[in-house]
Design a protein around this motif. Structure first.
Motif, PDB file in Angstrom:
ATOM      1  N   ASP A   1       4.778  12.722   0.246  1.00 40.06           N
ATOM      2  CA  ASP A   1       3.758  12.476  -0.783  1.00 40.06           C
ATOM      3  C   ASP A   1       3.283  13.782  -1.422  1.00 40.06           C
ATOM      4  O   ASP A   1       2.125  14.192  -1.273  1.00 40.06           O
ATOM      5  CB  ASP A   1       2.591  11.687  -0.194  1.00 40.06           C
ATOM      6  CG  ASP A   1       2.932  10.222   0.037  1.00 40.06           C
ATOM      7  OD1 ASP A   1       4.022   9.785  -0.378  1.00 40.06           O
ATOM      8  OD2 ASP A   1       2.110   9.499   0.629  1.00 40.06           O
TER       9      ASP A   1
ATOM     10  N   SER B   1       5.613   7.545  -0.286  1.00 41.36           N
ATOM     11  CA  SER B   1       5.157   6.290   0.321  1.00 41.36           C
ATOM     12  C   SER B   1       4.971   5.183  -0.714  1.00 41.36           C
ATOM     13  O   SER B   1       5.240   4.019  -0.429  1.00 41.36           O
ATOM     14  CB  SER B   1       3.853   6.509   1.094  1.00 41.36           C
ATOM     15  OG  SER B   1       2.798   6.870   0.212  1.00 41.36           O
ATOM     16  N   HIS B   2       4.500   5.546  -1.908  1.00 42.85           N
ATOM     17  CA  HIS B   2       4.302   4.550  -2.966  1.00 42.85           C
ATOM     18  C   HIS B   2       4.037   5.256  -4.289  1.00 42.85           C
ATOM     19  O   HIS B   2       3.993   6.491  -4.346  1.00 42.85           O
ATOM     20  CB  HIS B   2       3.179   3.572  -2.614  1.00 42.85           C
ATOM     21  CG  HIS B   2       1.823   4.174  -2.483  1.00 42.85           C
ATOM     22  ND1 HIS B   2       1.475   5.041  -1.461  1.00 42.85           N
ATOM     23  CD2 HIS B   2       0.697   4.029  -3.232  1.00 42.85           C
ATOM     24  CE1 HIS B   2       0.203   5.398  -1.588  1.00 42.85           C
ATOM     25  NE2 HIS B   2      -0.289   4.796  -2.654  1.00 42.85           N
TER      26      HIS B   2
ATOM     27  N   HIS C   1       1.447   5.394  -6.522  1.00 38.46           N
ATOM     28  CA  HIS C   1       0.175   5.905  -7.036  1.00 38.46           C
ATOM     29  C   HIS C   1       0.234   7.418  -7.202  1.00 38.46           C
ATOM     30  O   HIS C   1       0.855   8.128  -6.397  1.00 38.46           O
ATOM     31  CB  HIS C   1      -0.974   5.496  -6.118  1.00 38.46           C
ATOM     32  CG  HIS C   1      -1.226   4.017  -6.110  1.00 38.46           C
ATOM     33  ND1 HIS C   1      -1.898   3.376  -5.099  1.00 38.46           N
ATOM     34  CD2 HIS C   1      -0.877   3.036  -6.996  1.00 38.46           C
ATOM     35  CE1 HIS C   1      -1.966   2.077  -5.355  1.00 38.46           C
ATOM     36  NE2 HIS C   1      -1.345   1.853  -6.499  1.00 38.46           N
TER      37      HIS C   1
ATOM     38  N   LEU D   1      10.812   1.817  -7.333  1.00 37.89           N
ATOM     39  CA  LEU D   1      10.245   3.072  -7.808  1.00 37.89           C
ATOM     40  C   LEU D   1      11.336   4.020  -8.287  1.00 37.89           C
ATOM     41  O   LEU D   1      11.123   4.795  -9.225  1.00 37.89           O
ATOM     42  CB  LEU D   1       9.407   3.721  -6.705  1.00 37.89           C
ATOM     43  CG  LEU D   1       8.679   5.018  -7.051  1.00 37.89           C
ATOM     44  CD1 LEU D   1       7.785   4.856  -8.262  1.00 37.89           C
ATOM     45  CD2 LEU D   1       7.878   5.509  -5.847  1.00 37.89           C
TER      46      LEU D   1
ATOM     47  N   HIS E   1      -0.637  -2.146   1.351  1.00 41.95           N
ATOM     48  CA  HIS E   1      -1.276  -1.473   0.228  1.00 41.95           C
ATOM     49  C   HIS E   1      -0.579  -1.939  -1.049  1.00 41.95           C
ATOM     50  O   HIS E   1       0.447  -2.629  -0.998  1.00 41.95           O
ATOM     51  CB  HIS E   1      -1.127   0.044   0.406  1.00 41.95           C
ATOM     52  CG  HIS E   1      -2.020   0.871  -0.477  1.00 41.95           C
ATOM     53  ND1 HIS E   1      -3.394   0.859  -0.395  1.00 41.95           N
ATOM     54  CD2 HIS E   1      -1.714   1.768  -1.450  1.00 41.95           C
ATOM     55  CE1 HIS E   1      -3.896   1.711  -1.264  1.00 41.95           C
ATOM     56  NE2 HIS E   1      -2.903   2.269  -1.939  1.00 41.95           N
ATOM     57  N   SER E   2      -1.102  -1.567  -2.199  1.00 38.56           N
ATOM     58  CA  SER E   2      -0.454  -1.856  -3.478  1.00 38.56           C
ATOM     59  C   SER E   2       0.349  -0.645  -3.938  1.00 38.56           C
ATOM     60  O   SER E   2       0.257   0.438  -3.353  1.00 38.56           O
ATOM     61  CB  SER E   2      -1.507  -2.218  -4.535  1.00 38.56           C
ATOM     62  OG  SER E   2      -2.433  -1.143  -4.698  1.00 38.56           O
ATOM     63  N   SER E   3       1.155  -0.828  -4.985  1.00 39.38           N
ATOM     64  CA  SER E   3       1.941   0.288  -5.511  1.00 39.38           C
ATOM     65  C   SER E   3       2.247   0.063  -6.981  1.00 39.38           C
ATOM     66  O   SER E   3       2.729  -0.998  -7.376  1.00 39.38           O
ATOM     67  CB  SER E   3       3.258   0.462  -4.740  1.00 39.38           C
ATOM     68  OG  SER E   3       4.006   1.546  -5.258  1.00 39.38           O
TER      69      SER E   3
ATOM     70  N   GLU F   1       6.901  -2.250  -3.146  1.00 44.38           N
ATOM     71  CA  GLU F   1       5.850  -2.275  -2.131  1.00 44.38           C
ATOM     72  C   GLU F   1       5.549  -0.870  -1.620  1.00 44.38           C
ATOM     73  O   GLU F   1       6.366   0.047  -1.727  1.00 44.38           O
ATOM     74  CB  GLU F   1       6.280  -3.167  -0.963  1.00 44.38           C
ATOM     75  CG  GLU F   1       6.330  -4.643  -1.308  1.00 44.38           C
ATOM     76  CD  GLU F   1       6.413  -5.516  -0.066  1.00 44.38           C
ATOM     77  OE1 GLU F   1       6.547  -4.971   1.045  1.00 44.38           O
ATOM     78  OE2 GLU F   1       6.337  -6.742  -0.217  1.00 44.38           O
ATOM     79  N   ALA F   2       4.355  -0.724  -1.074  1.00 49.25           N
ATOM     80  CA  ALA F   2       3.996   0.522  -0.414  1.00 49.25           C
ATOM     81  C   ALA F   2       4.684   0.601   0.937  1.00 49.25           C
ATOM     82  O   ALA F   2       5.037  -0.415   1.540  1.00 49.25           O
ATOM     83  CB  ALA F   2       2.481   0.612  -0.254  1.00 49.25           C
TER      84      ALA F   2
ATOM     85  N   GLY G   1       1.197   6.522   5.204  1.00 52.57           N
ATOM     86  CA  GLY G   1       0.952   6.255   3.800  1.00 52.57           C
ATOM     87  C   GLY G   1      -0.430   5.663   3.648  1.00 52.57           C
ATOM     88  O   GLY G   1      -1.279   5.760   4.541  1.00 52.57           O
TER      89      GLY G   1
ATOM     90  N   THR H   1      -2.737   2.569   3.769  1.00 49.74           N
ATOM     91  CA  THR H   1      -2.612   1.261   4.406  1.00 49.74           C
ATOM     92  C   THR H   1      -3.934   0.840   5.035  1.00 49.74           C
ATOM     93  O   THR H   1      -4.805   1.674   5.304  1.00 49.74           O
ATOM     94  CB  THR H   1      -1.514   1.277   5.487  1.00 49.74           C
ATOM     95  OG1 THR H   1      -1.239  -0.068   5.922  1.00 49.74           O
ATOM     96  CG2 THR H   1      -1.911   2.118   6.701  1.00 49.74           C
TER      97      THR H   1
END
Length: 246
Positions: free
Chosen positions: A24, A51-52, A54, A79, A116-118, A137-138, A154, A156
């Motif tokens: 990250d 991780s995601h 954001h 992603l 979590h969201s992503s 997904e995250a 990440g 969560t």
């Protein structure tokens, strides 16, 4: 020897020999990263784990890939397509999914679940007319090193399948978000450590204090853990600090 450096928020550098994994990599605009470490020219990742999508986690991934043409970034499948549209070189992106493991020099990494969201935001990068884009997904990451296994959660909330991560991989070092509001806070992290991540001996708190809303802190986490020999040590790092796994 394997070392872990915290660059603030959720950004960590795991080094084994000459191999560097950036997790990250939000550095250049990260207010928690020491100013003297924010220049991307100081950093030369071999591998990047995201991780995601954001911005405070995807961070400088695209620029790092452009500046380090031998580097590769490992991200969830959806992603990877968005990052290509944002200008990341296709041959440096590895799209994958949860459960997958990749070899990273003397280390390996397994993508695992996170709750979590992503998404990504346009920010003028030419990836379509909508300002926000679904980014899969995250995820979290389990990193296998010669000195043992570490788990980066990440973003969560606590979830019961952390027990599966514990039972399969048995991380002895867990890097957990504790800031609250956008992720679990100290209460959730303490529950995760006590109930699910029972092989963890060292917990490194992250994702706290960067913004006023992230109110959780390591002292709160420490106070919530049972006062028994089995409880993990809370290793509260300072941004820029490096700690050696043993």
């Amino acid at each position: 020897m394997t070392s872990i450096q915290w660059l603030g928020h959720a950004t960590f550098v795991v080094t084994c020999g000459t191999t560097k994994i950036y997790i990250d990599p939000w550095i250049s605009t990260n207010p928690a990263c020491p100013e003297q470490l924010r220049s991307l020219s100081l950093h030369h990742p071999d591998f990047i784990l995201v991780s995601h999508g954001h911005g405070d986690h995807l961070g400088d991934t695209v620029e790092f890939l452009k500046q380090n043409r031998a580097a590769k970034a490992y991200v969830i499948h959806e992603l990877s397509s968005l990052l290509q549209l944002a200008g990341a070189p296709e041959d440096q992106l590895v799209g994958m999914n949860k459960g997958g493991t990749v070899n990273l020099g003397p280390m390996r990494a397994t993508m695992v679940h996170a709750l979590h969201s992503s998404s990504t935001e346009n920010e003028g990068q030419g990836i379509g007319s909508s300002p926000i884009h679904y980014a899969g997904e995250a995820a979290g990451w389990v990193v296998h090193t010669p000195q043992g296994v570490l788990y980066h959660s990440g973003d969560t909330d606590v979830f019961s399948d952390m027990e599966i991560i514990n039972n399969i991989w048995g991380p002895k070092v867990s890097i957990l978000c504790i800031g609250d509001h956008y992720t679990m806070g100290p209460v959730g992290a303490a529950y995760a450590l006590t109930k699910y991540l029972t092989n963890t001996k060292i917990v490194i708190p992250m994702h706290f204090g960067t913004f006023p809303v992230l109110t959780g802190n390591p002292d709160q986490l420490r106070s919530l853990l049972p006062k028994t020999p089995a409880s993990p040590e809370v290793k509260a790092m300072t941004p820029g600090e490096t700690w050696s796994m043993s």
